[in-house]
Design a protein around this motif. Structure first.
Motif, PDB file in Angstrom:
ATOM      1  N   ARG A   1       0.831  -1.210   0.000  1.00 19.55           N
ATOM      2  CA  ARG A   1       0.000   0.000   0.000  1.00 19.55           C
ATOM      3  C   ARG A   1       0.868   1.263   0.000  1.00 19.55           C
ATOM      4  NH1 ARG A   1      -5.624   0.260   1.521  1.00 19.55           N
ATOM      5  NH2 ARG A   1      -6.229   2.435   1.785  1.00 19.55           N
ATOM      6  N   TYR A   2       1.907   1.269   0.818  1.00 27.18           N
ATOM      7  CA  TYR A   2       2.791   2.426   0.855  1.00 27.18           C
ATOM      8  C   TYR A   2       3.611   2.546  -0.437  1.00 27.18           C
ATOM      9  CZ  TYR A   2       1.966   3.940   5.671  1.00 27.18           C
ATOM     10  OH  TYR A   2       1.400   4.446   6.817  1.00 27.18           O
TER      11      TYR A   2
ATOM     12  N   PHE B   1       1.421   4.187  -2.873  1.00 30.90           N
ATOM     13  CA  PHE B   1       1.294   5.595  -2.496  1.00 30.90           C
ATOM     14  C   PHE B   1       2.522   6.407  -2.916  1.00 30.90           C
ATOM     15  CE2 PHE B   1       2.285   9.037   0.427  1.00 30.90           C
ATOM     16  CZ  PHE B   1       1.121   9.791   0.396  1.00 30.90           C
TER      17      PHE B   1
ATOM     18  N   ARG C   1      -2.429  -3.607  -7.331  1.00 31.11           N
ATOM     19  CA  ARG C   1      -3.685  -2.993  -6.898  1.00 31.11           C
ATOM     20  C   ARG C   1      -4.206  -3.600  -5.597  1.00 31.11           C
ATOM     21  NH1 ARG C   1      -7.226  -1.594 -12.316  1.00 31.11           N
ATOM     22  NH2 ARG C   1      -5.614  -0.367 -13.314  1.00 31.11           N
ATOM     23  N   SER C   2      -4.863  -2.761  -4.837  1.00 34.50           N
ATOM     24  CA  SER C   2      -5.361  -3.169  -3.531  1.00 34.50           C
ATOM     25  C   SER C   2      -6.751  -3.778  -3.636  1.00 34.50           C
ATOM     26  CB  SER C   2      -5.415  -1.951  -2.596  1.00 34.50           C
ATOM     27  OG  SER C   2      -6.092  -2.271  -1.427  1.00 34.50           O
TER      28      SER C   2
ATOM     29  N   ASP D   1     -10.398   2.592  -3.352  1.00 35.46           N
ATOM     30  CA  ASP D   1      -9.398   2.689  -2.295  1.00 35.46           C
ATOM     31  C   ASP D   1      -8.024   2.307  -2.855  1.00 35.46           C
ATOM     32  OD1 ASP D   1      -8.247   2.996   0.139  1.00 35.46           O
ATOM     33  OD2 ASP D   1      -8.933   1.092   0.959  1.00 35.46           O
ATOM     34  N   CYS D   2      -6.984   2.947  -2.345  1.00 41.71           N
ATOM     35  CA  CYS D   2      -5.609   2.672  -2.769  1.00 41.71           C
ATOM     36  C   CYS D   2      -5.453   2.876  -4.274  1.00 41.71           C
ATOM     37  CB  CYS D   2      -5.206   1.247  -2.384  1.00 41.71           C
ATOM     38  SG  CYS D   2      -3.419   1.018  -2.240  1.00 41.71           S
TER      39      CYS D   2
ATOM     40  N   ASP E   1      -4.047   3.855  -7.685  1.00 42.88           N
ATOM     41  CA  ASP E   1      -2.619   3.825  -8.008  1.00 42.88           C
ATOM     42  C   ASP E   1      -2.268   4.662  -9.224  1.00 42.88           C
ATOM     43  OD1 ASP E   1      -2.564   2.315 -10.473  1.00 42.88           O
ATOM     44  OD2 ASP E   1      -2.801   0.459  -9.350  1.00 42.88           O
TER      45      ASP E   1
END
Length: 673
Positions: free
Chosen positions: A15-16, A19, A160-161, A193-194, A196
């Motif tokens: 996830r980071y 980001f 991808r999340s 969410d998340c 990219d």
């Protein structure tokens, strides 16, 4: 409930990692006026999760076509390639992303407008840096737009999340509905969410009909950056100390360039995107400890500058010793050229007169932060070697042209002694010798070349009183993503604001004393971004004493000023020239203020307090008279030319970059007065 707390270490790092690249892409899109972003303050919204994280507001990002008072809804890709524009769309189709912010971005206080159904006016965001965004939260908005790259992307991108909506997503949902109107977004399922970088870039490329040549290039670089950033988070390095060797500091870079979305990208032109996504991490490991191989070239096909043969002889002898080869017996009338292992296949295919020595003939090297430069401790004493590496690394193909090889030698031999700089503060790492293949095709010639560079940090035995730290390492986190602690605050024990202010003030004082004089007096600038700059600290006191600058390829010159003040003439054909002093100062702004001092000021927590840029203004004013054109630009102009990464890659850039890729943006020196 904050979902981040319930992720495994690997899931959190993923996830980071997403980001890190996506926040950099967003920063570029906003800074370069390729999208429109507005600041929504937290007033009227309440969320315990967001409040506990210090959310100060939100950023809503739109395509250029939606906001009524946007001055232009078009993107000029290239003078030669036509004009591409976004059509007017509904807010639902035009809202790209929503982001919680932990820091107040730079706002255009003259541009305040209504958006959606809101009766409140919101300020346009001029500049949003990754440090302003609350990590690792970036939310996209689902639309019916189908990207031409969707199928390919889904097959190749595993970043991808799949996380379910969390408290922050619900908060974003509430903000969008309250600001733009309930009809804009029907359910929480519309929040991605998340979000990219590749999803965002694909959408932008479709909306603006970005030519596939450029769209695919940036897409592949963003994908590669995310994959490699996740790898770096999953494989942290040991933290360096004052006893660490220079190469340990060089390899302490966790995230790389703080404002560049291609910060971790590697692209081998021989591989397909599918193959590349599986082998990126192998390249990362190899670049840290590459094998240096040997090839044999006809000496009359090589341009040789300086005493290249003698400078390379310890390295060549060590490589040949693996199999007992004799230079005199087998390779008379030919030049033995060390090459990076990544180049062997290319040279073998394209340069038929090259003889590749056996695989057994190699030595292992230590990769530096600039990737294609290496040290070979124990073999090369006090020098490093810069190789051609025919890959796209960080968005650029890393080869050494014949003009670069020639200029490095001429500058080191004849020019450097004539320029104005404080030799007690700044050491230039000369490049006294180089060799490059001659071919009518410069792209082939530049693939077979290398430069010898002085590097006193690698002198043995190392009895130096200094600790040599690549400045880029100072800006890095302590080898984990979810922290604000950096190597500079950790190792120098900068626990209080007063300690950080004193550290920064000395850093600014010495950095500007090192690099302003040649620009001010001679119209010449180095390229002192953080990977090119080595900070020299006292081993006993930890106090900064000066800097070293490397990579002469980054030098730029306003030739008329340089000729008049340095007394050098007859080198106009090889000097990297700019057309005007304004262009020279724009490059100076980019390398010193935007990409060197801004990250340090931010990471020391001295941006919003005003201490950071105040220190810069004080020391700048002492070095530059108020009637000098440098002073008038940096101390009096509200907006100054700022380099644009993405515009340079969307067909506008040349090498060196065309001045068209600079846009007037807020002057960093005047921030937080």
């Amino acid at each position: 409930m904050d979902i981040i707390n319930f992720l495994t270490k690997e899931e959190k790092n993923t996830r980071y990692g997403i980001f890190a690249t996506t926040s950099r892409l967003i920063s570029c899109l906003i800074l370069e006026d390729l999208v429109t972003a507005y600041f929504i303050p937290t007033t009227g919204f309440d969320n315990d999760d967001a409040n506990s994280k210090g959310v100060v507001g939100f950023c809503l990002i739109f395509g250029l076509g939606y906001i009524e008072d946007t001055t232009t809804a078009s993107l000029s890709i290239s003078k030669n390639q036509g004009h591409y524009s976004a059509t007017d769309k509904s807010a639902n189709d035009n809202l790209y992303a929503a982001i919680p912010l932990q820091g107040l971005p730079q706002l255009n206080l003259k541009n305040c407008t209504h958006i959606g159904s809101s009766t409140v006016s919101y300020y346009k965001i001029e500049n949003l840096t990754p440090w302003d965004i609350l990590a690792p939260f970036i939310f996209g908005i689902a639309t019916h737009t189908i990207s031409r790259n969707d199928k390919k992307h889904n097959e190749t991108n595993d970043t991808r999340s799949t996380a379910q909506p969390n408290n922050m997503a619900y908060y974003i949902f509430e903000v969008i509905r309250s600001t733009l109107g309930a009809e804009i977004i029907s359910s929480i399922d519309s929040i991605i969410d998340c979000y990219d970088a590749t999803q965002l870039w694909e959408r932008f490329a479709v909306d603006y009909d970005v030519p596939p040549k450029y769209a695919d290039l940036i897409l592949s670089d963003c994908t590669s950056s995310m994959i490699n950033q996740i790898y770096m988070y999953n494989n942290p390095k040991r933290l360096p100390t004052f006893e660490s060797s220079p190469d340990e500091w060089e390899q302490a870079l966790l995230e790389g360039h703080p404002l560049f979305p291609m910060h971790k990208s590697l692209f081998d032109f021989k591989l397909t995107p599918q193959q590349l996504s599986q082998t990126d991490v192998n390249y990362m490991e190899t670049l840290e400890n590459p094998k240096i191989r040997l090839i044999s070239m006809p000496i009359d096909r090589m341009e040789i500058y300086g005493d290249f043969i003698n400078a390379c002889s310890p390295l060549i002898d060590a490589i040949l010793a693996k199999t007992g080869e004799s230079i005199q017996e087998k390779y008379s009338n030919r030049l033995l050229l060390p090459v990076h292992e990544f180049q062997v296949g290319y040279i073998q295919e394209k340069i038929k007169e090259a003889i590749i020595l056996p695989e057994e003939n190699y030595v292992k090297a230590q990769g530096l932060s600039s990737v294609r430069s290496v040290a070979v401790p124990g073999i090369l004493n006090g020098i490093t070697v810069k190789f051609s590496v025919g890959m796209r690394i960080g968005g650029s193909t890393r080869i050494i042209s014949s003009s670069q090889a020639r200029f490095a030698h001429v500058f080191s031999k004849d020019i450097a002694s004539r320029i104005s700089y404080d030799r007690d503060i700044l050491t230039i790492q000369y490049e006294p010798a180089s060799a490059v293949y001659t071919d009518t095709d410069e792209n082939i010639a530049g693939q077979c070349s290398c430069i010898i560079r002085d590097a006193k940090e690698f002198l043995q035995p190392n009895n130096s009183q200094y600790v040599y730290v690549t400045a880029a390492a100072l800006m890095e986190k302590i080898q984990k993503p979810d922290t604000d602690e950096t190597l500079v605050t950790h190792i120098w024990n900068l626990e209080t604001e007063d300690q950080r202010v004193k550290f920064l003030d000395r850093y600014v004082y010495l950095l500007l004393r090192a690099f302003i004089p040649p620009c001010r007096d001679n119209g010449l600038i180095f390229e002192p971004h953080t990977q090119n700059t080595i900070a020299c600290f006292s081993h006993t006191t930890g106090k900064l004493e000066g800097f070293m600058i490397r990579d002469l390829d980054g030098i730029e010159v306003h030739y008329e000023t340089f000729r008049e003040t340095a007394g050098v003439d007859g080198v106009e054909d090889i000097i990297p020239k700019v057309e005007s002093l304004e262009q020279l100062y724009a490059s100076f702004n980019f390398s010193i203020f935007q990409t060197h001092l801004q990250p340090l000021i931010r990471l020391l927590g001295l941006y919003h307090t005003g201490h950071g840029w105040h220190s810069v203004r004080v020391h700048f004013s002492k070095l530059v008279p108020n009637d000098h054109p440098m002073y008038k630009l940096f101390m009096e102009k509200t907006n100054i030319p700022t380099y644009c990464y993405l515009r340079a890659r969307l067909g506008q850039g040349t090498n060196p970059p065309n001045y068209d890729v600079y846009r007037l943006k807020p002057n960093p020196l005047l921030c937080n007065q």
